[in-house]
Design an enzyme around this catalytic site. Structure first.
Site, PDB file in Angstrom:
ATOM      1  N   THR A 124      34.407  50.555  43.378  1.00  0.00           N
ATOM      2  CA  THR A 124      35.864  50.725  43.709  1.00  0.00           C
ATOM      3  C   THR A 124      36.230  52.393  43.493  1.00  0.00           C
ATOM      4  O   THR A 124      36.132  52.726  42.288  1.00  0.00           O
ATOM      5  CB  THR A 124      36.877  49.984  43.006  1.00  0.00           C
ATOM      6  OG1 THR A 124      36.098  48.408  43.609  1.00  0.00           O
ATOM      7  CG2 THR A 124      38.023  50.053  43.425  1.00  0.00           C
ATOM      8  N   GLU A 151      33.349  46.024  48.121  1.00  0.00           N
ATOM      9  CA  GLU A 151      33.041  44.582  47.683  1.00  0.00           C
ATOM     10  C   GLU A 151      34.407  44.000  47.217  1.00  0.00           C
ATOM     11  O   GLU A 151      35.257  44.294  46.720  1.00  0.00           O
ATOM     12  CB  GLU A 151      32.177  44.614  46.689  1.00  0.00           C
ATOM     13  CG  GLU A 151      31.149  43.500  46.286  1.00  0.00           C
ATOM     14  CD  GLU A 151      30.756  42.926  47.568  1.00  0.00           C
ATOM     15  OE1 GLU A 151      30.990  41.870  47.974  1.00  0.00           O
ATOM     16  OE2 GLU A 151      29.810  43.776  48.288  1.00  0.00           O
ATOM     17  N   PHE A 152      34.367  42.480  47.639  1.00  0.00           N
ATOM     18  CA  PHE A 152      35.520  41.585  47.504  1.00  0.00           C
ATOM     19  C   PHE A 152      35.026  40.455  46.533  1.00  0.00           C
ATOM     20  O   PHE A 152      35.724  39.387  46.623  1.00  0.00           O
ATOM     21  CB  PHE A 152      36.241  41.251  48.673  1.00  0.00           C
ATOM     22  CG  PHE A 152      36.357  42.487  49.657  1.00  0.00           C
ATOM     23  CD1 PHE A 152      37.555  43.123  49.399  1.00  0.00           C
ATOM     24  CD2 PHE A 152      35.671  42.628  50.816  1.00  0.00           C
ATOM     25  CE1 PHE A 152      37.971  44.158  50.086  1.00  0.00           C
ATOM     26  CE2 PHE A 152      36.250  43.629  51.597  1.00  0.00           C
ATOM     27  CZ  PHE A 152      37.113  44.534  51.169  1.00  0.00           C
ATOM     28  N   LYS A 204      40.297  47.841  49.852  1.00  0.00           N
ATOM     29  CA  LYS A 204      39.949  47.367  48.566  1.00  0.00           C
ATOM     30  C   LYS A 204      41.264  47.284  47.623  1.00  0.00           C
ATOM     31  O   LYS A 204      41.507  46.349  46.882  1.00  0.00           O
ATOM     32  CB  LYS A 204      38.676  48.226  48.118  1.00  0.00           C
ATOM     33  CG  LYS A 204      38.557  47.859  46.652  1.00  0.00           C
ATOM     34  CD  LYS A 204      37.574  46.606  46.486  1.00  0.00           C
ATOM     35  CE  LYS A 204      37.667  45.997  45.014  1.00  0.00           C
ATOM     36  NZ  LYS A 204      36.569  44.833  45.007  1.00  0.00           N
ATOM     37  N   ASN A 208      43.361  43.949  46.212  1.00  0.00           N
ATOM     38  CA  ASN A 208      43.287  43.639  44.987  1.00  0.00           C
ATOM     39  C   ASN A 208      45.073  43.498  44.500  1.00  0.00           C
ATOM     40  O   ASN A 208      45.439  42.690  43.764  1.00  0.00           O
ATOM     41  CB  ASN A 208      42.526  44.317  44.074  1.00  0.00           C
ATOM     42  CG  ASN A 208      40.995  43.947  43.808  1.00  0.00           C
ATOM     43  OD1 ASN A 208      40.910  42.720  44.439  1.00  0.00           O
ATOM     44  ND2 ASN A 208      40.279  44.590  43.336  1.00  0.00           N
ATOM     45  N   PHE A 249      46.581  31.919  44.532  1.00  0.00           N
ATOM     46  CA  PHE A 249      47.059  33.060  43.650  1.00  0.00           C
ATOM     47  C   PHE A 249      48.657  32.887  43.276  1.00  0.00           C
ATOM     48  O   PHE A 249      49.278  33.832  43.127  1.00  0.00           O
ATOM     49  CB  PHE A 249      46.643  34.465  44.218  1.00  0.00           C
ATOM     50  CG  PHE A 249      45.229  34.912  43.996  1.00  0.00           C
ATOM     51  CD1 PHE A 249      44.766  35.546  42.857  1.00  0.00           C
ATOM     52  CD2 PHE A 249      44.364  34.283  44.919  1.00  0.00           C
ATOM     53  CE1 PHE A 249      43.532  35.574  42.638  1.00  0.00           C
ATOM     54  CE2 PHE A 249      42.811  34.636  44.658  1.00  0.00           C
ATOM     55  CZ  PHE A 249      42.454  35.182  43.537  1.00  0.00           C
ATOM     56  N   CYS A 260      39.166  43.954  37.432  1.00  0.00           N
ATOM     57  CA  CYS A 260      39.741  44.543  38.644  1.00  0.00           C
ATOM     58  C   CYS A 260      41.279  44.662  38.869  1.00  0.00           C
ATOM     59  O   CYS A 260      41.771  45.714  39.082  1.00  0.00           O
ATOM     60  CB  CYS A 260      39.315  43.980  39.849  1.00  0.00           C
ATOM     61  SG  CYS A 260      37.203  44.132  40.024  1.00  0.00           S
ATOM     62  N   LYS A 321      39.092  34.412  32.677  1.00  0.00           N
ATOM     63  CA  LYS A 321      39.434  33.211  33.522  1.00  0.00           C
ATOM     64  C   LYS A 321      38.076  32.401  33.411  1.00  0.00           C
ATOM     65  O   LYS A 321      37.101  32.721  32.869  1.00  0.00           O
ATOM     66  CB  LYS A 321      39.480  33.593  35.136  1.00  0.00           C
ATOM     67  CG  LYS A 321      38.011  34.316  35.725  1.00  0.00           C
ATOM     68  CD  LYS A 321      38.379  34.231  37.209  1.00  0.00           C
ATOM     69  CE  LYS A 321      36.968  34.841  37.776  1.00  0.00           C
ATOM     70  NZ  LYS A 321      37.022  34.917  39.304  1.00  0.00           N
ATOM     71  N   ARG A 328      36.848  41.488  29.658  1.00  0.00           N
ATOM     72  CA  ARG A 328      37.400  42.759  30.177  1.00  0.00           C
ATOM     73  C   ARG A 328      39.020  42.283  30.558  1.00  0.00           C
ATOM     74  O   ARG A 328      39.450  41.321  31.431  1.00  0.00           O
ATOM     75  CB  ARG A 328      36.952  43.487  31.167  1.00  0.00           C
ATOM     76  CG  ARG A 328      35.860  44.220  30.643  1.00  0.00           C
ATOM     77  CD  ARG A 328      34.984  44.859  31.649  1.00  0.00           C
ATOM     78  NE  ARG A 328      34.573  43.991  32.906  1.00  0.00           N
ATOM     79  CZ  ARG A 328      33.475  44.477  33.675  1.00  0.00           C
ATOM     80  NH1 ARG A 328      33.656  45.616  34.196  1.00  0.00           N
ATOM     81  NH2 ARG A 328      33.007  43.551  34.534  1.00  0.00           N
TER      82      ARG A 328
HETATM   83  C1  UDX Z   1      39.270  40.025  41.580  1.00  0.00           C
HETATM   84  C2  UDX Z   1      39.691  39.777  43.029  1.00  0.00           C
HETATM   85  O1  UDX Z   1      39.885  38.426  43.515  1.00  0.00           O
HETATM   86  C3  UDX Z   1      38.175  40.129  43.742  1.00  0.00           C
HETATM   87  O2  UDX Z   1      38.410  39.965  45.267  1.00  0.00           O
HETATM   88  C4  UDX Z   1      37.817  41.575  43.383  1.00  0.00           C
HETATM   89  O3  UDX Z   1      36.556  41.936  44.190  1.00  0.00           O
HETATM   90  C5  UDX Z   1      37.619  41.550  42.089  1.00  0.00           C
HETATM   91  O4  UDX Z   1      38.725  41.212  41.425  1.00  0.00           O
HETATM   92  P1  UDX Z   1      38.028  38.641  39.564  1.00  0.00           P
HETATM   93  O5  UDX Z   1      38.312  39.685  38.976  1.00  0.00           O
HETATM   94  O6  UDX Z   1      36.767  37.953  39.577  1.00  0.00           O
HETATM   95  O7  UDX Z   1      38.165  38.983  41.292  1.00  0.00           O
HETATM   96  O8  UDX Z   1      39.196  37.336  39.400  1.00  0.00           O
HETATM   97  P2  UDX Z   1      40.225  36.362  40.114  1.00  0.00           P
HETATM   98  O9  UDX Z   1      39.483  35.003  40.209  1.00  0.00           O
HETATM   99  O10 UDX Z   1      40.857  37.153  41.538  1.00  0.00           O
HETATM  100  O11 UDX Z   1      41.327  36.246  39.110  1.00  0.00           O
HETATM  101  C6  UDX Z   1      41.804  37.623  38.536  1.00  0.00           C
HETATM  102  C7  UDX Z   1      43.094  37.204  37.388  1.00  0.00           C
HETATM  103  O12 UDX Z   1      43.848  36.643  37.971  1.00  0.00           O
HETATM  104  C8  UDX Z   1      42.472  36.201  36.376  1.00  0.00           C
HETATM  105  O13 UDX Z   1      42.666  36.666  35.146  1.00  0.00           O
HETATM  106  C9  UDX Z   1      43.018  34.842  36.816  1.00  0.00           C
HETATM  107  O14 UDX Z   1      43.470  34.056  35.635  1.00  0.00           O
HETATM  108  C10 UDX Z   1      44.435  35.426  37.274  1.00  0.00           C
HETATM  109  N1  UDX Z   1      44.839  34.659  38.067  1.00  0.00           N
HETATM  110  C11 UDX Z   1      44.380  34.118  39.233  1.00  0.00           C
HETATM  111  C12 UDX Z   1      46.433  33.953  37.946  1.00  0.00           C
HETATM  112  O15 UDX Z   1      46.822  34.278  36.778  1.00  0.00           O
HETATM  113  N2  UDX Z   1      46.998  32.994  38.780  1.00  0.00           N
HETATM  114  C13 UDX Z   1      46.372  32.943  39.894  1.00  0.00           C
HETATM  115  O16 UDX Z   1      47.130  31.988  40.587  1.00  0.00           O
HETATM  116  C14 UDX Z   1      45.046  33.071  40.192  1.00  0.00           C
END
Ligand code: UDX
Length: 450
Positions: A124, A151-152, A204, A208, A249, A260, A321, A328
């Site tokens: 990114t 990448e997603f 990207k 996010n 979300f 991210c 999560k 991180r």
């Molecule tokens: C994210 C993006 O979803 C992904 O597309 C990108 O490539 C990298 O960043 P990731 O960091 O693995 O992925 O986590 P994600 O599942 O998206 O959750 C991000 C954060 O949001 C977590 O801390 C999670 O707890 C929080 N979250 C998610 C909420 O607080 N509420 C929600 O409804 C969903």
């Protein structure tokens, strides 16, 4: 396979390992280059440096079949037709992104890459980076096209996200090179968007920043819920049922963390600032996210009678999560720091992550066993919604705790049942629940606390 030739992947992080493993599983001869000796040694043992059990399983298969090989040097990519650069672009102390690793890789590829090899930036990077680097490369190797292919993938589901992506976005000035990169991912069956490199890079950031903003939006609503006595989980279900909005979300709680969302929201805001534009929306998104941690600390403090000094708080879950051991920007760690700053005695636990200093403040203790972590606690904070925490032996928890306060930072636990077990239950953006004390009230069952 021969039609694609050798594929190189640089950087054994989430993106690099998942991408190399999936391409190899599709039958493409792939070389994954990692220059960190520890990481490289781990790959040699067919292990990966983070918690993704499914990914590790497939990596073992493709490594054993010989389709995926590992190397420490970019020289081993001299025969590659396509090189996917997946190195980290971490934020520096000032918040700007550190592109040094990426630039060094591109610089070296200019020296070693075969004629016409396509260099793909999967890391990114701020919009404009691929075009800028392409300009630099063109002065020495005009035969090497650079394209952006973001990448997603999400941690915890890396493998499936690369195998079956929702879309493949490729941007660059050389349309043939873009199509060649899109063809690599054709077995995934996703729709393809071919565009310019800067638009691809901005996809990207937008992809996010939007879900991050959605989370901050629902967290903002959770504040209103606390003010008027509504339940944000119901409100979120109600608004998420609108097909224009969608349910994903919209979980209110401690806010977003990870490598991210926080970084990319800041980076996009900074990009705007560097171009003379102040993004009010992105600023609010980050501020609301920070505010959630303070709100949860205030809930614990209030539930414990107005001070945290000398009180014992057990924090369940430290990973940013569930499904990952990644710490991180983990909201839980932020909260632990705030609790300690107010004089609380904090014990934290997690089923997979095992933080020590500097991630976990020295004043906090990490206890792998959840029940030992809870022992003697005045309050329990659910910070990461690991499924196993829902099915804890809550009667045992009640007998181990000194107090009876549960603050559910993810609105994840069964509050009604917990109140039956004589806990006081506090969610985020929903009325607190506690068991009425008098006999007559008792018959009415759990009611809003105080
Ligand atoms: C994210 C993006 O979803 C992904 O597309 C990108 O490539 C990298 O960043 P990731 O960091 O693995 O992925 O986590 P994600 O599942 O998206 O959750 C991000 C954060 O949001 C977590 O801390 C999670 O707890 C929080 N979250 C998610 C909420 O607080 N509420 C929600 O409804 C969903």
């Amino acid at each position: 396979m021969k039609s694609q030739g050798l594929v190189g992947v640089v950087g054994a992080g989430y993106v690099g390992i998942a991408t190399a493993t999936v391409l190899a599983s599709w039958g493409l001869a792939t070389v994954l280059v990692e220059n960190n000796p520890d990481r490289f040694a781990l790959l040699g043992e067919r292990r990966i440096p983070f918690f993704e059990p499914e990914l590790e399983k497939v990596l073992v298969e493709v490594a054993e079949s010989g389709t995926l090989r590992f190397s420490r040097t970019l020289e081993d990519l001299a025969d590659a037709d396509v090189v996917l650069v997946c190195v980290g672009t971490p934020p520096t102390a000032t918040g700007a992104l550190d592109l040094m690793a990426l630039e060094q890789v591109v610089e070296r590829l200019v020296e070693v890459a075969r004629r016409g090899a396509v260099i793909v930036i999967k890391s990114t990077v701020p919009p404009g980076t691929t075009t800028r680097l392409a300009g630099v490369v063109a002065t020495r190797r005009p035969d090497l096209p650079l394209v952006s292919c973001p990448e997603f993938l999400q941690e915890g589901s890396c493998l499936d996200d690369v195998r079956r992506p929702s879309r493949v976005v490729v941007g660059g000035a050389d349309a043939t090179a873009c199509r060649k990169v899109a063809a690599l991912f054709a077995p995934g069956g996703a729709p393809v968007i071919i565009t310019d490199a800067t638009s691809a890079e901005l996809v990207k950031y937008g992809a996010n920043a939007f879900p991050a903003t959605k989370i901050s939006f629902v967290n903002e609503l959770s504040h209103f819920c606390d003010l008027v006595g509504a339940d944000v989980t119901v409100v979120a279900a109600g608004i998420g049922a609108d097909p224009r909005i969608g349910p994903a979300f919209l979980r209110a709680g401690l806010g977003f963390g990870g490598s991210c969302f926080p970084k990319d929201v800041h980076a996009l805001e900074d990009l705007g600032a560097s171009l003379g534009y102040q993004s009010l929306l992105l600023k609010a998104c980050s501020e609301i996210n920070a505010q959630q941690k303070d709100r949860v600390v205030a809930k614990i403090r209030d539930a414990l009678g107005g001070t945290l000094r000398g009180r014992r708080v057990a924090v369940l879950g430290v990973a940013f999560k569930p499904g990952t051991d990644d710490l991180r920007q983990a909201p839980a760690l932020d909260v632990v720091g705030k609790l300690i700053a107010e004089g609380a005695l904090v014990a934290a636990t997690d089923p997979v992550a095992a933080p020590g200093p500097p991630e976990l403040p020295r004043e906090a203790t990490f206890v792998a066993d959840v029940y030992r972590c809870i022992e003697g606690a005045d309050a329990l904070l659910l910070a990461t919604e690991w499924p196993e925490y829902r099915s804890l032996d809550w009667e045992r928890v009640r007998s181990l705790m000194h107090g009876n306060v549960i603050v559910d930072g993810r609105n994840f636990l069964d509050g009604v049942r917990l109140v039956e077990l004589r806990f006081d239950y506090h969610g985020v953006g929903r009325p607190a629940l506690s068991r009425p004390t008098s006999r007559s009230d008792d018959a009415a069952g759990p009611g809003p606390a105080r």
